[in-house]
Design an enzyme around this catalytic site. Structure first.
Site, PDB file in Angstrom:
ATOM      1  N   CYS A   1      -1.219 -13.603  -3.060  1.00 28.64           N
ATOM      2  CA  CYS A   1      -1.550 -12.507  -2.152  1.00 28.64           C
ATOM      3  C   CYS A   1      -2.907 -12.725  -1.475  1.00 28.64           C
ATOM      4  O   CYS A   1      -3.902 -13.026  -2.143  1.00 28.64           O
ATOM      5  CB  CYS A   1      -1.574 -11.209  -2.961  1.00 28.64           C
ATOM      6  SG  CYS A   1      -1.879  -9.788  -1.934  1.00 28.64           S
TER       7      CYS A   1
ATOM      8  N   GLY B   1       5.013 -15.624  -1.315  1.00 26.85           N
ATOM      9  CA  GLY B   1       4.762 -14.182  -1.283  1.00 26.85           C
ATOM     10  C   GLY B   1       5.721 -13.467  -0.344  1.00 26.85           C
ATOM     11  O   GLY B   1       6.239 -14.065   0.596  1.00 26.85           O
TER      12      GLY B   1
ATOM     13  N   SER C   1      -1.144 -13.625  -7.302  1.00 27.86           N
ATOM     14  CA  SER C   1      -1.582 -15.019  -7.150  1.00 27.86           C
ATOM     15  C   SER C   1      -1.328 -15.566  -5.754  1.00 27.86           C
ATOM     16  O   SER C   1      -2.066 -16.442  -5.290  1.00 27.86           O
ATOM     17  CB  SER C   1      -0.870 -15.897  -8.186  1.00 27.86           C
ATOM     18  OG  SER C   1       0.525 -15.783  -8.036  1.00 27.86           O
TER      19      SER C   1
ATOM     20  N   ASP D   1       0.871  -1.183   0.000  1.00 23.23           N
ATOM     21  CA  ASP D   1       0.000   0.000   0.000  1.00 23.23           C
ATOM     22  C   ASP D   1       0.905   1.230   0.000  1.00 23.23           C
ATOM     23  O   ASP D   1       1.459   1.605   1.030  1.00 23.23           O
ATOM     24  CB  ASP D   1      -0.901  -0.037   1.249  1.00 23.23           C
ATOM     25  CG  ASP D   1      -1.623   1.286   1.480  1.00 23.23           C
ATOM     26  OD1 ASP D   1      -1.653   2.126   0.558  1.00 23.23           O
ATOM     27  OD2 ASP D   1      -2.149   1.484   2.596  1.00 23.23           O
TER      28      ASP D   1
ATOM     29  N   ARG E   1       7.613  -4.270   3.594  1.00 26.77           N
ATOM     30  CA  ARG E   1       6.642  -4.089   2.516  1.00 26.77           C
ATOM     31  C   ARG E   1       5.237  -3.845   3.068  1.00 26.77           C
ATOM     32  O   ARG E   1       4.389  -3.261   2.413  1.00 26.77           O
ATOM     33  CB  ARG E   1       6.651  -5.343   1.633  1.00 26.77           C
ATOM     34  CG  ARG E   1       5.798  -5.244   0.404  1.00 26.77           C
ATOM     35  CD  ARG E   1       6.022  -6.406  -0.555  1.00 26.77           C
ATOM     36  NE  ARG E   1       5.515  -6.057  -1.864  1.00 26.77           N
ATOM     37  CZ  ARG E   1       4.249  -6.243  -2.248  1.00 26.77           C
ATOM     38  NH1 ARG E   1       3.397  -6.798  -1.437  1.00 26.77           N
ATOM     39  NH2 ARG E   1       3.863  -5.850  -3.449  1.00 26.77           N
TER      40      ARG E   1
ATOM     41  N   GLU F   1       0.310 -11.837   4.837  1.00 30.57           N
ATOM     42  CA  GLU F   1      -0.520 -11.338   3.732  1.00 30.57           C
ATOM     43  C   GLU F   1      -0.231 -12.114   2.451  1.00 30.57           C
ATOM     44  O   GLU F   1      -0.660 -11.729   1.363  1.00 30.57           O
ATOM     45  CB  GLU F   1      -0.300  -9.833   3.520  1.00 30.57           C
ATOM     46  CG  GLU F   1      -0.849  -9.003   4.671  1.00 30.57           C
ATOM     47  CD  GLU F   1      -0.897  -7.513   4.385  1.00 30.57           C
ATOM     48  OE1 GLU F   1      -1.260  -7.103   3.273  1.00 30.57           O
ATOM     49  OE2 GLU F   1      -0.555  -6.737   5.313  1.00 30.57           O
TER      50      GLU F   1
HETATM   51  P1  RVP Z   1       1.491 -12.488  -9.548  1.00 29.96           P
HETATM   52  O1  RVP Z   1       2.204 -12.116 -10.814  1.00 29.96           O
HETATM   53  O2  RVP Z   1       0.023 -12.623  -9.717  1.00 29.96           O
HETATM   54  O3  RVP Z   1       2.098 -13.716  -8.907  1.00 29.96           O
HETATM   55  O4  RVP Z   1       1.677 -11.262  -8.531  1.00 29.96           O
HETATM   56  C1  RVP Z   1       2.934 -10.775  -8.164  1.00 29.96           C
HETATM   57  C2  RVP Z   1       2.731  -9.548  -7.299  1.00 29.96           C
HETATM   58  O5  RVP Z   1       2.093  -9.901  -6.081  1.00 29.96           O
HETATM   59  C3  RVP Z   1       4.005  -8.869  -6.847  1.00 29.96           C
HETATM   60  O6  RVP Z   1       4.592  -8.069  -7.823  1.00 29.96           O
HETATM   61  C4  RVP Z   1       3.512  -8.074  -5.647  1.00 29.96           C
HETATM   62  O7  RVP Z   1       2.912  -6.846  -6.010  1.00 29.96           O
HETATM   63  C5  RVP Z   1       2.445  -8.961  -5.071  1.00 29.96           C
HETATM   64  N1  RVP Z   1       2.917  -9.720  -3.906  1.00 29.96           N
HETATM   65  C6  RVP Z   1       4.154 -10.173  -3.603  1.00 29.96           C
HETATM   66  N2  RVP Z   1       4.096 -10.807  -2.414  1.00 29.96           N
HETATM   67  C7  RVP Z   1       2.823 -10.713  -2.020  1.00 29.96           C
HETATM   68  C8  RVP Z   1       2.254 -11.219  -0.775  1.00 29.96           C
HETATM   69  O8  RVP Z   1       2.896 -11.955  -0.029  1.00 29.96           O
HETATM   70  N3  RVP Z   1       1.028 -10.845  -0.501  1.00 29.96           N
HETATM   71  N4  RVP Z   1       2.106 -10.049  -2.928  1.00 29.96           N
END
Ligand code: RVP
Length: 497
Positions: free
Chosen positions: A319, A407, A317, A264, A418, A431
């Site tokens: 998150c 993540g 994915s 955020d 983060r 998260e």
């Molecule tokens: P995806 O490509 O859908 O796997 O998403 C990657 C994105 O998810 C990252 O660039 C970041 O913004 C977010 N992210 C990374 N870690 C986490 C988490 O633990 N929630 N989220």
């Protein structure tokens, strides 16, 4: 009373593109995927351009030096993950900057005083059989010898035997000198029937290895992105806590662009971080900021000096931010809102601020939709985590090969910066999840397929460049499925302990 937004939060899966007129010049070979990375005056070129609109996520399980090198060689850019000590992140940046096609910095090194047991340990760890023996055991120490699997017999030799007793000593090695071309190195390899040619500087320090088996990687990469010095471009993630130390170390290491990494980003912490960087370095250091999901967040960070803005909360994915904190916005809706703000800002100021759609891209056609909705480039984690070049382990589960993907907000990554909301230095709650993704092989093969599809879709839309797609695309809503995006999706969850 609270403010209610009347737009439903929607995601890419709810939209489709309606074909535009495909003229005869709309063929995939004519499509350019060039795009701006950092802000510029309208009519000028961005000082950093990508040849493909892809950047890799700022994550431990995605953006290490190996992936960064391969992505830059294919026209995109990696942001080396920031959830590690400053010096190791700077070292990863240096590794990318030092890359020369075919010339590999040795990742397996020992001293003559190490033992056979150390050799076996190292080979098991790196899975590389060639070990550079240097005076201090570092990749660029004085070269004293070489060990390969031909130099010892695991079953017969005493594990406590010193390396100096069985290595091929420097006097017996054939070496090349820094400055020789790859063609010359390959000729020496061929003439002497070598497997490995160490390249040394004038003080006998090891600079690189050239391997015989690397012939296939000496191909042409017409999309490669490099600076005037021919070094590959690389980015790095930073946070709003230790930036006064991290940024100088990364700049010193040669980083080309930074990005503040936060789930955020609409915060005074980011404002201060951006202002500090711009005060210290002016326009010399480029820095993106985010993530935001609406025009207010966009305008705030642009005012603070951001060079690009990253869009997306909770769509990744791995998150689970939306489930844990109840914040976020459907990725498509967020992008459309921010793109509108960006276009208005451009009209008012004459300055174009690129936006990056981050997270939640599952199918290749989602990428075209994101570009059509106004994204200038796309950040992906899951997509890249599946490839050989990502830094995580490849495992076999049942009959399938998978790679690990976790993540930054998971307990495994512990990237509390983060998710920092002030207070003590710790991750208060998770998260993100720890998961597997299906193994997909080499990045280049996958990129060829994905980019081929993107170009074909663009031709159907009558656009042979990203700005034309953004201007002319016709997009239609098909259904409401954005809820799927809010949870963990498209990954195989590990067992919860
Ligand atoms: P995806 O490509 O859908 O796997 O998403 C990657 C994105 O998810 C990252 O660039 C970041 O913004 C977010 N992210 C990374 N870690 C986490 C988490 O633990 N929630 N989220």
């Amino acid at each position: 009373m609270a403010v209610y937004l009347n737009d439903v939060s929607r995601t890419f899966g709810e939209y489709l593109l309606i074909p535009g007129l495909t003229t005869k010049q709309c063929v995939p070979t004519n499509v350019s995927l060039k795009t701006s990375l950092v802000k510029h005056n309208v009519g000028d070129k961005s000082s950093i351009e990508l040849n493909i609109p892809f950047v890799s996520a700022i994550m431990q399980s995605v953006s290490g030096p190996e992936l960064a090198i391969e992505l830059a060689r294919n026209g995109g850019l990696s942001f080396i993950f920031g959830s590690q000590p400053i010096e190791s992140q700077a070292e990863m940046v240096r590794r990318v900057k030092k890359f020369k096609a075919g010339f590999v910095t040795s990742d397996s090194n020992l001293t003559p005083e190490n033992t056979l047991a150390d050799v076996i340990d190292l080979v098991n760890k790196t899975e590389h059989s060639t070990i550079g023996i240097t005076d201090d055991g570092t990749p660029n120490g004085k070269l004293l010898g070489l060990v390969t699997s031909r130099d010892y017999r695991i079953e017969k030799d005493d594990p406590s035997t010193k390396v100096k007793e069985f290595m091929t000593p420097f006097a017996k090695l054939i070496v090349g000198e820094v400055g020789i071309t790859l063609k010359e190195a390959n000729q020496i390899i061929w003439d002497h029937k070598l497997n490995t040619l160490p390249i040394i500087d004038k003080d006998q320090n090891l600079a690189y290895f050239v391997f015989r088996k690397d012939y296939d990687s000496h191909r042409e990469n017409p999309n490669e992105i490099s600076g005037a010095d021919k070094k590959l471009l690389v980015g790095a993630g930073i946070n709003t806590r230790d930036y006064t130390e991290r940024v100088p170390a990364l700049v010193e290491a040669g980083v080309d662009v930074l990005c503040i990494d936060s789930s955020d980003g609409y915060s005074e912490w980011q404002y201060e971080t951006l202002q500090w960087i711009k005060k210290e370095y002016g326009d010399k250091v480029k820095v993106g900021a985010g993530n935001v999901v609406d025009r207010d967040g966009f305008l705030y960070l642009v005012k603070a000096g951001a060079d690009f803005i990253k869009v997306g909360i909770g769509g990744g994915s791995i998150c689970i931010t939306r489930e844990q904190k109840g914040i976020g916005r459907g990725q498509a809706t967020a992008l459309i809102d921010v793109a509108q703000a960006r276009d208005e800002y451009k009209e008012q100021t004459g300055i174009y601020v690129p936006i990056c759609s981050d997270g939640g891209l599952v199918h290749d056609y989602h990428m075209v939709l994101a570009l059509a909705m106004g994204a200038d480039f796309l950040m992906m984690g899951r997509y890249f985590a599946r490839f050989d070049e990502s830094p995580t382990k490849k495992l076999r589960i049942g009959n399938n090969f998978v790679k690990e993907y976790w993540g930054e907000g998971s307990n495994r990554a512990q990237n509390w910066q983060r998710y920092d909301m002030g207070g003590s230095a710790s991750l208060k709650f998770e998260e993100g999840v720890d998961s597997y993704v299906p193994y997909a092989g080499k990045m280049k093969d996958n990129l060829n397929l994905t980019l081929g599809k993107i170009k074909a879709t663009m031709c159907s839309c009558g656009a042979i460049a990203i700005p034309a797609l953004q201007k002319n695309a016709k997009i239609t809503l098909v259904s409401s499925t954005s809820i799927v995006e809010g949870g963990a999706h498209d990954v195989i969850l590990k067992e919860q302990n």
